[in-house]
Design an enzyme around this catalytic site. Structure first.
Site, PDB file in Angstrom:
ATOM      1  N   GLY A 155     -40.330 -22.245 -14.496  1.00  0.00           N
ATOM      2  CA  GLY A 155     -40.426 -22.797 -13.082  1.00  0.00           C
ATOM      3  C   GLY A 155     -41.570 -23.895 -12.837  1.00  0.00           C
ATOM      4  O   GLY A 155     -41.583 -24.479 -14.162  1.00  0.00           O
ATOM      5  N   ALA A 204     -44.458 -23.999 -12.228  1.00  0.00           N
ATOM      6  CA  ALA A 204     -46.082 -24.059 -12.473  1.00  0.00           C
ATOM      7  C   ALA A 204     -45.813 -24.267 -14.337  1.00  0.00           C
ATOM      8  O   ALA A 204     -46.539 -24.935 -14.861  1.00  0.00           O
ATOM      9  CB  ALA A 204     -46.447 -22.817 -12.297  1.00  0.00           C
ATOM     10  N   ALA A 226     -35.277 -22.718  -3.644  1.00  0.00           N
ATOM     11  CA  ALA A 226     -36.230 -23.292  -2.553  1.00  0.00           C
ATOM     12  C   ALA A 226     -35.603 -24.319  -1.797  1.00  0.00           C
ATOM     13  O   ALA A 226     -35.398 -25.455  -2.462  1.00  0.00           O
ATOM     14  CB  ALA A 226     -37.431 -23.694  -3.177  1.00  0.00           C
ATOM     15  N   GLN A 227     -35.441 -24.251  -0.579  1.00  0.00           N
ATOM     16  CA  GLN A 227     -34.516 -25.189   0.288  1.00  0.00           C
ATOM     17  C   GLN A 227     -35.393 -26.061   1.031  1.00  0.00           C
ATOM     18  O   GLN A 227     -35.415 -27.104   1.248  1.00  0.00           O
ATOM     19  CB  GLN A 227     -33.827 -24.466   1.259  1.00  0.00           C
ATOM     20  CG  GLN A 227     -32.802 -23.525   0.480  1.00  0.00           C
ATOM     21  CD  GLN A 227     -32.337 -22.325   1.505  1.00  0.00           C
ATOM     22  OE1 GLN A 227     -32.837 -22.244   2.547  1.00  0.00           O
ATOM     23  NE2 GLN A 227     -31.463 -21.830   1.126  1.00  0.00           N
ATOM     24  N   GLY A 228     -36.494 -25.305   1.676  1.00  0.00           N
ATOM     25  CA  GLY A 228     -37.213 -25.900   2.808  1.00  0.00           C
ATOM     26  C   GLY A 228     -37.814 -27.201   2.372  1.00  0.00           C
ATOM     27  O   GLY A 228     -37.646 -28.437   2.814  1.00  0.00           O
ATOM     28  N   GLY A 229     -38.747 -27.042   1.320  1.00  0.00           N
ATOM     29  CA  GLY A 229     -39.221 -28.395   0.714  1.00  0.00           C
ATOM     30  C   GLY A 229     -40.640 -27.904   0.397  1.00  0.00           C
ATOM     31  O   GLY A 229     -41.201 -26.839   0.169  1.00  0.00           O
ATOM     32  N   GLU A 234     -42.518 -27.415   9.711  1.00  0.00           N
ATOM     33  CA  GLU A 234     -42.064 -26.022   9.507  1.00  0.00           C
ATOM     34  C   GLU A 234     -43.129 -25.051  10.161  1.00  0.00           C
ATOM     35  O   GLU A 234     -44.058 -25.675  10.719  1.00  0.00           O
ATOM     36  CB  GLU A 234     -42.141 -25.681   8.096  1.00  0.00           C
ATOM     37  CG  GLU A 234     -40.945 -26.145   7.189  1.00  0.00           C
ATOM     38  CD  GLU A 234     -40.594 -25.320   6.006  1.00  0.00           C
ATOM     39  OE1 GLU A 234     -41.484 -24.752   5.474  1.00  0.00           O
ATOM     40  OE2 GLU A 234     -39.587 -25.856   5.527  1.00  0.00           O
ATOM     41  N   HIS A 242     -39.927 -13.017   4.565  1.00  0.00           N
ATOM     42  CA  HIS A 242     -39.184 -14.227   5.316  1.00  0.00           C
ATOM     43  C   HIS A 242     -38.552 -13.637   6.320  1.00  0.00           C
ATOM     44  O   HIS A 242     -37.713 -12.591   6.326  1.00  0.00           O
ATOM     45  CB  HIS A 242     -38.416 -15.063   4.127  1.00  0.00           C
ATOM     46  CG  HIS A 242     -37.966 -16.233   4.860  1.00  0.00           C
ATOM     47  ND1 HIS A 242     -37.355 -16.411   5.910  1.00  0.00           N
ATOM     48  CD2 HIS A 242     -38.437 -17.407   4.444  1.00  0.00           C
ATOM     49  CE1 HIS A 242     -37.304 -17.886   6.277  1.00  0.00           C
ATOM     50  NE2 HIS A 242     -37.866 -18.527   5.539  1.00  0.00           N
ATOM     51  N   ARG A 293     -44.760 -16.439  10.083  1.00  0.00           N
ATOM     52  CA  ARG A 293     -43.523 -15.822   9.258  1.00  0.00           C
ATOM     53  C   ARG A 293     -43.719 -14.449   9.614  1.00  0.00           C
ATOM     54  O   ARG A 293     -42.561 -13.581  10.062  1.00  0.00           O
ATOM     55  CB  ARG A 293     -43.406 -16.016   7.691  1.00  0.00           C
ATOM     56  CG  ARG A 293     -43.006 -17.247   7.438  1.00  0.00           C
ATOM     57  CD  ARG A 293     -42.707 -17.684   6.025  1.00  0.00           C
ATOM     58  NE  ARG A 293     -41.975 -18.689   5.878  1.00  0.00           N
ATOM     59  CZ  ARG A 293     -41.724 -19.313   4.825  1.00  0.00           C
ATOM     60  NH1 ARG A 293     -42.375 -18.598   3.562  1.00  0.00           N
ATOM     61  NH2 ARG A 293     -41.085 -20.523   4.855  1.00  0.00           N
ATOM     62  N   HIS A 313     -40.316 -12.098   0.128  1.00  0.00           N
ATOM     63  CA  HIS A 313     -40.050 -13.500  -0.081  1.00  0.00           C
ATOM     64  C   HIS A 313     -41.138 -13.957  -1.173  1.00  0.00           C
ATOM     65  O   HIS A 313     -40.614 -14.754  -1.908  1.00  0.00           O
ATOM     66  CB  HIS A 313     -40.100 -14.327   1.108  1.00  0.00           C
ATOM     67  CG  HIS A 313     -39.574 -15.548   0.971  1.00  0.00           C
ATOM     68  ND1 HIS A 313     -38.475 -16.257   0.444  1.00  0.00           N
ATOM     69  CD2 HIS A 313     -40.282 -16.997   1.385  1.00  0.00           C
ATOM     70  CE1 HIS A 313     -38.368 -17.488   0.486  1.00  0.00           C
ATOM     71  NE2 HIS A 313     -39.514 -17.809   0.912  1.00  0.00           N
ATOM     72  N   GLU A 321     -46.755 -18.465  -8.391  1.00  0.00           N
ATOM     73  CA  GLU A 321     -46.816 -17.378  -7.659  1.00  0.00           C
ATOM     74  C   GLU A 321     -47.391 -16.067  -8.581  1.00  0.00           C
ATOM     75  O   GLU A 321     -47.658 -15.042  -7.972  1.00  0.00           O
ATOM     76  CB  GLU A 321     -45.246 -16.916  -7.546  1.00  0.00           C
ATOM     77  CG  GLU A 321     -45.147 -15.972  -6.415  1.00  0.00           C
ATOM     78  CD  GLU A 321     -43.780 -15.829  -5.562  1.00  0.00           C
ATOM     79  OE1 GLU A 321     -43.158 -16.899  -5.701  1.00  0.00           O
ATOM     80  OE2 GLU A 321     -43.515 -14.782  -5.241  1.00  0.00           O
ATOM     81  N   SER A 364     -46.037 -23.291  -1.776  1.00  0.00           N
ATOM     82  CA  SER A 364     -46.107 -22.662  -3.049  1.00  0.00           C
ATOM     83  C   SER A 364     -45.456 -23.752  -4.143  1.00  0.00           C
ATOM     84  O   SER A 364     -45.848 -23.524  -5.182  1.00  0.00           O
ATOM     85  CB  SER A 364     -45.279 -21.220  -3.069  1.00  0.00           C
ATOM     86  OG  SER A 364     -44.155 -21.354  -2.257  1.00  0.00           O
TER      87      SER A 364
END
Ligand SMILES: Cc1cc2nc3c(=O)[nH]c(=O)nc-3n(C[C@H](O)[C@H](O)[C@H](O)COP(=O)(O)OP(=O)(O)OC[C@H]3O[C@@H](n4cnc5c(N)ncnc54)[C@H](O)[C@@H]3O)c2cc1C
Length: 529
Positions: free
Chosen positions: A18, A20, A50-53, A117, A233, A273, A333, A357, A373
């Site tokens: 991933g 890291a 991961a969509q948000g950013g 966010e 989430h 959240r 999440h 993570e 993250s």
């Protein structure tokens, strides 16, 4: 390079491909041969979803102190300041570096475009390809890794246990798809195996997120930190037959509303959240559900351009988010805890490092600020590489090439095959989910003790290895949750519903039971067994 038996040797071993793991591998490659062992295809990891950013203080009206303040506030009193400072201050440089390696972050009028966010005081969430930020970041890192001769990637190789020799971690054992076991020896080993959302029945995490690195580290004797803190989430897609696909917080950031069955808004959509997740659970529990996300008042063109993947996925399951209400549910999440590390990713065992993570640095405290993250993976992946090189310098003549590249593309599966896994996930969702209490946690712990006593010591395939890890990780989470007799951040105990200053610290799980350690320095630099 291959040894005579089924033992491989490399300078640096990285478990996980991933953010890291790949960022660390790129940093390590200048100093020796790197073998990346990854249990699925290399691109299968959380960031792919991961969509948000990625949160980074690079906007015109932003600065790192504001990002730090928001991170500390979200963490409910137990963020380790030095770790959070490293995150926000080194973040911009890591992002510029990744862009130089080819990551295509979205721009408007030639400048990076930042969205907002929950719990962020500024528009600071950078995104890529609309809502495919994590995917694009991994793509850029994988391209870079493939172009780097010293990095070899071994796919479909599930590491099962760490090898400990003369009091230090010397590598790992892994199983390939055929169940063949291989050992790898290395000067330094990095756990970058990601999260453990698969402990729970409802999760946004992909099948690989079974907490393997954390479980392996614990079995080898490393300390774990803050395992009770799991972020739920608030908004995963809740349609029959659909996976718990995440409807990013950025959708609420763009102005979407949460409504109950009566059409009423019942919470601040941009609150932290855990608060939003519990508010949704309460509406559902008290018969005012199902809760839906409403985007119908937003500009349809903007919604389609900004969230192409979310729109396409919802449509696949018969809902057009531009006009239809989207049913949502909370889901596990992100795990704030992990393998306890210092500021340079060093665990309490010599030769063993953890980043991303899988690590517990204290950077998120009791609750992660949204979109911190991906940045964590970049910053602490880079830091891990520096420490691994510094702690185990390589004589020039020993620098070698890694094992050959092996990147077959194949589908992934969660491999549970109706094992104990479903039972575990159901029990953990009930007792270790959004709301916990002492009696339920104690019952769960007893059940887990029984199952762990009969788990195979040397699993023969990936599914059995993952089942054993899920049991070990769930046990660590339950032990931490039982110990922490208060509510703080993501950890909510109905029998202790308020924060209690006596618990203002991190939970360290080492050897026997959990104990509380200092907020600022959970693992002092160089405190190794
Ligand atoms: C749906 C979803 C949306 C998200 N959106 C965002 C977002 O918008 N912004 C944000 O900042 N964060 C987001 N996150 C969180 C973020 O994606 C993760 O926290 C982050 O990607 C973790 O990175 P990592 O490098 O630590 O682990 P991962 O990227 O998860 O990588 C773990 C790697 O380890 C491998 N692995 C696991 N076990 C083994 C084993 N036994 N042997 C070998 N390899 C193994 C896996 O195959 C994988 O390659 C999201 C997460 C999800 C699930």
């Amino acid at each position: 390079m291959n040894g005579a038996d089924d033992t491989l040797r490399t300078d640096f071993l990285v478990l996980g491909s991933g953010i890291a793991g790949l960022r660390a591998a790129v940093g390590l490659a200048r100093h020796g041969a790197v073998l990346v062992v990854t249990k699925d295809q290399p691109s299968e990891s959380n960031p792919g979803y991961a969509q948000g950013g990625v949160a980074v203080a690079m906007g015109a009206d932003d600065d790192t102190q504001l990002h730090l303040d928001d991170t500390v506030r979200a963490g409910a009193g137990i963020v380790s300041g030095a770790a959070a400072r490293a995150l926000v201050e080194e973040g911009p440089e890591r992002i510029r570096e990744l862009a130089a390696w080819g990551a295509r972050f979205d721009r408007e009028d030639g400048r990076y475009h930042f969205t907002r966010e929950g719990a962020h005081s500024r528009h600071r969430v950078l995104h890529a390809l609309g809502d495919a930020t994590g995917w694009e970041m991994v793509r850029a890192l994988l391209d870079k890794a493939h172009r780097t001769e010293a990095i070899a990637v071994r796919s479909f190789a599930c590491s099962t246990d760490l090898l400990v020799r003369d009091g230090r971690v010397a590598g790992c054992r892994f199983l390939d798809e055929a169940g063949k076991e291989t050992s790898v020896l290395a000067r330094a080993t990095l756990l970058a195996t990601g999260g453990a959302g698969r402990v729970f029945a409802e999760t946004t995490n992909p099948p690989v997120a079974t907490g393997d690195g954390v479980a392996m580290a614990r079995r080898a004797g490393a300390a774990l930190l803050d395992m009770e803190f799991v972020q739920f989430h608030p908004t995963a897609l809740a349609l029959p037959g659909a996976p718990r696909f995440l409807i990013s917080e950025a959708v609420r950031g763009e102005g979407a509303y949460l409504r109950n069955a009566a059409g009423e808004r019942f919470t601040d959509e941009l609150a932290a959240r855990d608060q939003v997740a519990r508010a949704i659970a309460r509406e559902n529990r008290e018969g005012r559900g199902p809760v839906v996300l409403d985007l119908s008042h937003l500009d349809p063109e903007r919604v389609r351009a900004r969230f192409p993947r979310i729109v396409a996925t919802c449509r696949r399951y018969g809902v057009d988010p531009v006009s239809d209400p989207v049913p949502v549910t909370p889901a596990a999440h992100y795990v704030m805890g992990g393998v306890a590390t210092d500021l340079h990713a060093r665990s309490t065992l010599r030769g063993l490092y953890a980043a991303g993570e899988a690590a517990g640095t204290g950077v998120h405290g009791a609750n992660r600020l949204a979109s911190n993250s991906l940045l964590e993976g970049l910053v602490f992946g880079a830091r891990a590489a520096e420490a691994m090189v510094r702690d185990s310098p390589l004589p020039e003549r020993e620098r070698g090439r890694g094992e050959g590249q092996d990147n077959r593309e194949m589908g992934s599966g969660d491999g549970s095959r109706g094992s104990i896994r479903e039972d575990l996930q159901r029990r953990c969702w009930a007792a270790l989910g959004l709301e916990r209490d002492g009696a339920g946690l104690a019952d769960l712990e007893r059940w887990l003790d029984g199952c762990r006593a009969t788990a195979p010591a040397r699993p023969r395939d990936r599914a059995a290895a993952e089942d054993r890890n899920l049991l070990d990780v769930a046990w660590a989470m339950a032990a931490g949750a039982l110990f922490r007799e208060e509510s703080r951040g993501s950890h909510y105990r109905t029998d202790f519903p308020r924060p209690d200053d006596r618990f203002r610290g991190h939970t360290l799980l080492e050897g026997g039971g959990p104990r509380l350690v200092d907020v600022e320095t959970p693992i002092p630099e160089g405190a190794r067994c």
